[in-house]
Motif scaffolding. Sequence first.
Motif, short mmCIF file in Angstrom:
data_model
loop_
_atom_site.label_atom_id
_atom_site.label_comp_id
_atom_site.label_asym_id
_atom_site.label_seq_id
_atom_site.Cartn_x
_atom_site.Cartn_y
_atom_site.Cartn_z
N LEU A 32 0.83 -1.20 0.00
CA LEU A 32 0.00 0.00 0.00
C LEU A 32 0.87 1.26 0.00
N GLY A 33 1.95 1.20 0.74
CA GLY A 33 2.87 2.34 0.78
C GLY A 33 3.42 2.65 -0.61
N GLU A 34 3.79 1.59 -1.32
CA GLU A 34 4.30 1.76 -2.69
C GLU A 34 3.20 2.31 -3.60
N ALA A 35 1.98 1.78 -3.45
CA ALA A 35 0.88 2.23 -4.29
C ALA A 35 0.61 3.72 -4.06
N ARG A 36 0.66 4.10 -2.80
CA ARG A 36 0.41 5.51 -2.48
C ARG A 36 1.51 6.40 -3.06
N ALA A 37 2.75 5.89 -2.96
CA ALA A 37 3.88 6.67 -3.50
C ALA A 37 3.74 6.84 -5.02
N VAL A 38 3.36 5.72 -5.66
CA VAL A 38 3.16 5.79 -7.11
C VAL A 38 2.07 6.81 -7.44
N GLY A 39 0.99 6.74 -6.72
CA GLY A 39 -0.13 7.66 -6.94
C GLY A 39 0.30 9.11 -6.77
N ALA A 40 1.07 9.34 -5.71
CA ALA A 40 1.48 10.71 -5.42
C ALA A 40 2.39 11.27 -6.52
N GLN A 41 3.18 10.38 -7.09
CA GLN A 41 4.11 10.85 -8.12
C GLN A 41 3.43 11.04 -9.47
N SER A 42 2.50 10.14 -9.82
CA SER A 42 1.94 10.14 -11.18
C SER A 42 0.54 10.71 -11.25
N PHE A 43 -0.06 10.96 -10.11
CA PHE A 43 -1.47 11.39 -10.04
C PHE A 43 -2.41 10.39 -10.67
N ARG A 44 -1.96 9.13 -10.83
CA ARG A 44 -2.88 8.08 -11.27
C ARG A 44 -3.08 7.16 -10.07
N TYR A 45 -4.30 7.02 -9.65
CA TYR A 45 -4.58 6.22 -8.46
C TYR A 45 -5.27 4.91 -8.78
N LEU A 46 -5.98 4.86 -9.91
CA LEU A 46 -6.77 3.67 -10.24
C LEU A 46 -5.91 2.42 -10.29
N GLU A 47 -4.84 2.47 -11.09
CA GLU A 47 -4.03 1.28 -11.28
C GLU A 47 -3.30 0.86 -10.00
N PRO A 48 -2.55 1.76 -9.34
CA PRO A 48 -1.80 1.30 -8.16
C PRO A 48 -2.71 0.72 -7.06
N TYR A 49 -3.81 1.38 -6.76
CA TYR A 49 -4.64 0.88 -5.66
C TYR A 49 -5.38 -0.39 -6.06
N THR A 50 -5.82 -0.46 -7.32
CA THR A 50 -6.47 -1.69 -7.77
C THR A 50 -5.50 -2.86 -7.69
N LEU A 51 -4.30 -2.61 -8.22
CA LEU A 51 -3.30 -3.69 -8.20
C LEU A 51 -2.94 -4.08 -6.77
N ALA A 52 -2.82 -3.08 -5.90
CA ALA A 52 -2.49 -3.38 -4.50
C ALA A 52 -3.55 -4.31 -3.91
N GLY A 53 -4.81 -3.97 -4.17
CA GLY A 53 -5.90 -4.81 -3.66
C GLY A 53 -5.82 -6.21 -4.21
N LEU A 54 -5.57 -6.29 -5.52
CA LEU A 54 -5.49 -7.62 -6.15
C LEU A 54 -4.33 -8.43 -5.59
N LEU A 55 -3.22 -7.76 -5.35
CA LEU A 55 -2.07 -8.47 -4.80
C LEU A 55 -2.39 -9.04 -3.41
N PHE A 56 -3.10 -8.23 -2.62
CA PHE A 56 -3.52 -8.75 -1.30
C PHE A 56 -4.38 -9.99 -1.45
N LEU A 57 -5.34 -9.90 -2.39
CA LEU A 57 -6.20 -11.06 -2.64
C LEU A 57 -5.39 -12.26 -3.09
N ALA A 58 -4.42 -11.99 -3.96
CA ALA A 58 -3.64 -13.09 -4.54
C ALA A 58 -2.88 -13.86 -3.47
N VAL A 59 -2.58 -13.21 -2.36
CA VAL A 59 -1.90 -13.92 -1.28
C VAL A 59 -2.90 -14.47 -0.27
N SER A 60 -3.87 -13.64 0.12
CA SER A 60 -4.70 -14.05 1.26
C SER A 60 -5.70 -15.15 0.89
#
Lengths: 218, 273
Positions: free
Chosen positions: A172-200
């Motif tokens: 999530l920290g990485e996703a937030r950093a990506v978002g802050a740098q690129s102003f694109r939030y859809l992809e990083p947060y969606t992927l972060a969520g999917l990655l959590f699902l992929a493990v849990s």
Amino acid sequence: MTWDWEFAWRIMPRLLEGLVTTVQATLLGITLAMVLGLVLAMLRRSEVRAISWPTAWVVEFIRSTPLLVQLYFLYFVGPTFGLTMGALTTGVLGLGLHYATYTSEVYRAGIESVPRGQWEASTALNLSPVTTWGRVVLPQAIPVVIPALGNYLIAMFKDVPLLATITVLDVLGEARAVGAQSFRYLEPYTLAGLLFLAVSIPASILVRQLEVRLARRP
Amino acid sequence: MPVDLDVPVHPRMSEVEGSAVRFQQVTKSFGDLVVLDDLDLDVAAGEKLVIVGPSGSGKTTILRVLMTLERPDSGLVQVNGDYLYHEERNGRLHAASQRHIRQVRRRIGMVFQHFNLFPHMTALENVSFAPRKVLGLSRSEGVEKAKDLLSSVGLGDKFDEHPSRLSGGQKQRVAIARALAMEPEVMLFDEVTSALDPELVGEVLGVLRDLAENTSMTMLLVTHEMGFAREIGDRVVMFDEGHVVEAGPPEQIFANPQEQRTRDFLHAVLDRK
């Protein structure tokens, strides 16, 4: 805003790096929680009140305060008392301590599920306390609690993003950093969520299977 | 919890008389319920003592105090001349350390009503475990001993079974072998047939009869099997409400009881059959 596959692909390595940190923190944290929880459970059963009472208080205290407060305390107040640790170490310690209070309750239930007769037989055979715990009681108590411990493993995994507040760059920290740098939030947060699902989700299935297998044991 | 007694140690009478077990003024209460009321009881070395009495009369507590599963509130317990809950220092008795208790307890073994076998171990492991851990036997010595003992109670073909796969009678025989493996001088049998289906009682009684006839072990048995008590007991103690009501040879207790309470009890028990 539409989904940008190319962007998503580009940020994936960073997010995966974050995932590694998340998994690392979880595994270290649960190990600490499992060991410390057992110690707390055993101390709490002590016949010496000077041991069992303070243990019960510490457990209640930690359990009754939010993990986030404990993380802040360890990370920002700790140095005031000369306790300076890296962000990840602090995070693992915080997770481990917090979850140890839950796992200690789990162990306690497991230990109490061992019939009194087992302790009495151990006394009658003159087994030492160490042998009684290590070879008679815990081998019966722990299999019962493994599924519950597994559930805390998954719960802890989902709590790791809290570590972002003390500068640990997890998924999530990485996703937030990506978002802050690129102003694109859809992809990083969606992927972060999917990655959590992929493990849990696989982890949940594993825990469930373990539960079934343990229930089938003689 | 026994407290330090500020009294001189009296001469060790049990040494003189050869008592294996001696209770002196032992009292134990659970809340308001007095289960042992100033109990005095001597058991001679090698004696097979049967304790009978109504349920809840406290007879099991006698065994449990001796096994250190319950601490007496007051009084003295001796095993072969040594105090179980007290240590002598400078001619006075003090509350015993855990270490001392363990040392004396080593001479005592117990078989329980509900077997209390270790479910995660095989029959063989159940029997060989404590001798290895406590008596320091090697793995092979322990296994050999366990095999001998299991065979002697008729379980030579059940070494590798877990308790969950054994019948009640088989479990209890494993439990007897497990207790014997520690070579106790005094063995306690706490209603060891009460949890068994009627058709399985015989096989366990057979093992006990064998032990009673062929060993010099001191045995204390709490039982509801009156026929068996009469057959193997050197002495029978009728126990009720924390007291010894009557004690004597089986013939006397069963055929010619002196006390009304004993008569009433025997009537009740024998009528039920």
